[in-house]
Scaffold this active site. Structure first.
Site, short mmCIF file in Angstrom:
data_model
loop_
_atom_site.label_atom_id
_atom_site.label_comp_id
_atom_site.label_asym_id
_atom_site.label_seq_id
_atom_site.Cartn_x
_atom_site.Cartn_y
_atom_site.Cartn_z
N TRP A 136 0.85 -1.21 0.00
CA TRP A 136 0.00 0.00 0.00
C TRP A 136 0.88 1.25 0.00
O TRP A 136 0.59 2.21 -0.71
CB TRP A 136 -0.96 -0.01 1.19
CG TRP A 136 -1.90 -1.17 1.17
CD1 TRP A 136 -2.03 -2.13 2.14
CD2 TRP A 136 -2.83 -1.54 0.15
NE1 TRP A 136 -2.98 -3.05 1.76
CE2 TRP A 136 -3.49 -2.71 0.56
CE3 TRP A 136 -3.18 -0.98 -1.09
CZ2 TRP A 136 -4.47 -3.34 -0.22
CZ3 TRP A 136 -4.15 -1.59 -1.87
CH2 TRP A 136 -4.78 -2.77 -1.43
N ASP A 192 -1.77 6.70 6.00
CA ASP A 192 -2.80 5.73 5.65
C ASP A 192 -3.04 4.91 6.92
O ASP A 192 -2.16 4.19 7.39
CB ASP A 192 -2.27 4.83 4.51
CG ASP A 192 -3.27 3.77 4.08
OD1 ASP A 192 -4.29 3.57 4.77
OD2 ASP A 192 -3.01 3.12 3.04
N LYS A 233 -12.05 -2.04 7.08
CA LYS A 233 -11.21 -2.82 7.98
C LYS A 233 -11.74 -2.70 9.42
O LYS A 233 -11.94 -3.70 10.09
CB LYS A 233 -9.75 -2.37 7.93
CG LYS A 233 -9.18 -2.15 6.52
CD LYS A 233 -8.92 -3.44 5.78
CE LYS A 233 -8.69 -3.29 4.28
NZ LYS A 233 -7.57 -2.51 3.83
C1 LIG Z 1 -7.03 -2.21 2.41
C2 LIG Z 1 -6.00 -1.14 2.41
C3 LIG Z 1 -5.89 -0.23 1.34
C4 LIG Z 1 -6.77 -0.29 0.12
O1 LIG Z 1 -8.02 0.15 0.46
P1 LIG Z 1 -9.18 0.31 -0.64
O2 LIG Z 1 -10.26 0.92 0.21
O3 LIG Z 1 -9.50 -1.05 -1.14
O4 LIG Z 1 -8.70 1.22 -1.69
C5 LIG Z 1 -4.95 0.76 1.44
N1 LIG Z 1 -4.14 0.86 2.51
C6 LIG Z 1 -4.22 -0.01 3.53
C7 LIG Z 1 -3.30 0.13 4.70
C8 LIG Z 1 -5.16 -1.04 3.52
O5 LIG Z 1 -5.23 -1.90 4.54
#
Ligand SMILES: *Cc1c(COP(=O)(O)O)cnc(C)c1O
Length: 361
Positions: A102, A172, A196
Site C-alpha cells: 500500500w 494511511d 477494515k
Molecule cells: C485495504 C487497504 C488499502 C486499500 O483500500 P481500498 O479501500 O481497497 O482502496 C490501502 N491501505 C491499507 C493500509 C489497507 O489496509
C-alpha cells in the site's frame, strides 16, 4: 443461525450488536417508515445520521477543531492520488517510507503529480519490519511526508511516529484507525477505507488539517478537491449513506459498549498478546514480523512448510475459523483481529492451533 470467526483482512468482521441494530432498523429506521438505504441524503432524518457520525468520530478520536472530517468514496486507493493533487502544491516534492504494497502504491501514484522520494524501505526482508528513520534524511522542503501506519499485508505497525518537524505527516490508517488512541495533532492528514475497522466497504474517511485544504494542483477534478467536500459537509454529491450509518453504529459501540479507545486498545493488546505469546512459544508456528514492529490488528504466521500451512488453513476453515490464508506475497497464514473480533475468537483460534501443533509437530 451460526456465525464463523472471520479473520479476513477486509472487508472484515463487524460487531454483532451493530448488525443486530441494523437488522432491527432495516425496514423502519426510528419511525421514519423507511430504511436508511432508501432515504434522501438531503432529508432531515439522514442529516441527523451523518452529523451524529461525524460528532462521534470527533469525540472518539479527540479530533481537534481545526481538522475537517470528510466522508468520501473511492477507497484508500483514491487517496493515493487525492493527497498529492491537494497537498503537492509548493515544492511538489513528498517523502515516503516504503513499508509494503500500500505504501508503494501511494508512492508511485504521487510520482504522477510531483517528485516522490523513498526515504527508507523494508523491501529487503519482505517488509517484515519498520525501518529505522533518520530525520536528518527527510526533505525539509517536502510538501508532506507519507507513511502507512499499519501494514495490513505484512502485519507491521510503526512503533513511533516519525519526527517530521513542520512538514505535514500524512498517514494511511486504513487498518488501524479506532484500534487505539491517536494524537491527531501530530498529523496533517489521515485517511482510511472503512472496511477494515469502521464499517462496510464504500466509505473512505479523511481527517485533514484545515490549512492544508484549498490549494489543489491546477486541473484537479472537482470530486478530488478536498475543499469541495469540506465546504459541502461531505454532501457535494450523494455520500455512501448506508456505510456512514453503519460507521455511526460502530462508533456508538466503541463509545458506549467498549468505553472509548483506551479500553479498545487494552482489549486489542490482550487479544494480540494471546496470539503472539502462543507463536513465540510454539514448536510449529512462528510469527513473521520483528517483535518491535508488530501490528495489533494483522498477525501473519507460518509453519515453515507450505503443505502444512495449506492443511492448517483447510482444517481451520472446517472448524469455523475463516479467511486465515496469508496474502500471496507473504504466504502462510494471517489472522486479522480487528476491533470487532471477540476475545473468544482469538482464544479458540489459539486452542485450535495448539491442537493442530500436537498432531502435526
Ligand atoms: C485495504 C487497504 C488499502 C486499500 O483500500 P481500498 O479501500 O481497497 O482502496 C490501502 N491501505 C491499507 C493500509 C489497507 O489496509
Amino acid at each position: 443461525m451460526s456465525r464463523v470467526y472471520n479473520f479476513s483482512a477486509g472487508p472484515s468482521v463487524l460487531p454483532e450488536c451493530v448488525l443486530r441494530t441494523a437488522a432491527e432498523e432495516m425496514l423502519d429506521y426510528q419511525g421514519s417508515g423507511q430504511s436508511v438505504m432508501e432515504m434522501s441524503h438531503r432529508s432531515k432524518v439522514y442529516e441527523s445520521i451523518i452529523q451524529a457520525c461525524e460528532a462521534s468520530l470527533r469525540q472518539v478520536l479527540s479530533i481537534p477543531e481545526n481538522y475537517k472530517v470528510l466522508f468520501l468514496q473511492g477507497g484508500a486507493s483514491t487517496q493515493f492520488a487525492m493527497v498529492p493533487l491537494n497537498l503537492m502544491n509548493r515544492s511538489k516534492k513528498a517523502d515516503f517510507v516504503l513499508t509494503g504494497q500500500w505504501a508503494k502504491k501511494a508512492y508511485s501514484e504521487a510520482g504522477k503529480f510531483g517528485t516522490a522520494r523513498a526515504v527508507a524501505s523494508s523491501a529487503d526482508r519482505t517488509f517484515a519490519y519498520i525501518p529505522r528513520l533518520d530525520p536528518a534524511s527527510f526533505d525539509p522542503e517536502a510538501d508532506y511526508f507519507h507513511i502507512c501506519l499499519n501494514n495490513t499485508i505484512y502485519g507491521t505497525k510503526f512503533p513511533t511516529l516519525p519526527e517530521t518537524g513542520s512538514v505535514p505527516l500524512v498517514a494511511d490508517v486504513s487498518s488501524c484507525i479506532l484500534s487505539e488512541p491517536l494524537d491527531i495533532s501530530r498529523f496533517g492528514l489521515l485517511y482510511a477505507g472503512a472496511q477494515k475497522n469502521m464499517g462496510p466497504a464504500g466509505l473512505t474517511v479523511v481527517i485533514v488539517r484545515e490549512d492544508l485544504i484549498g490549494h489543489p494542483q491546477e486541473g484537479t477534478p472537482t470530486m478530488l478537491d478536498y475543499k469541495i467536500h469540506a465546504e459541502n459537509g461531505s454532501m457535494y454529491n450523494t455520500p455512501p449513506t448506508y456505510a456512514i450509518y453503519i460507521c455511526k453504529l460502530v462508533l456508538d459501540w466503541i463509545q458506549n459498549e467498549i468505553g472509548g479507545l483506551e479500553k479498545m486498545k487494552a482489549l486489542n493488546e490482550e487479544k494480540a498478546g494471546l496470539l503472539y505469546s502462543f507463536l513465540d512459544g510454539s514448536a510449529l508456528f512462528k510469527g513473521t514480523v520483528d517483535p518491535d514492529s508488530r501490528s495489533l490488528m494483522n498477525i501473519p504466521f507460518v509453519t515453515g512448510n507450505e503443505e502444512l500451512d495449506k492443511k492448517f488453513i483447510k482444517e481451520a476453515e472446517a472448524a469455523g475459523f475463516i479467511n486465515l490464508k496469508g496474502h500471496r506475497s507473504v504466504g502462510g497464514m494471517r489472522a486479522s483481529i480487528y476491533n470487532a473480533m471477540p476475545i473468544a475468537g482469538v482464544e479458540q483460534l489459539v486452542a485450535f492451533m495448539k491442537e493442530f501443533e500436537a498432531k502435526n509437530a
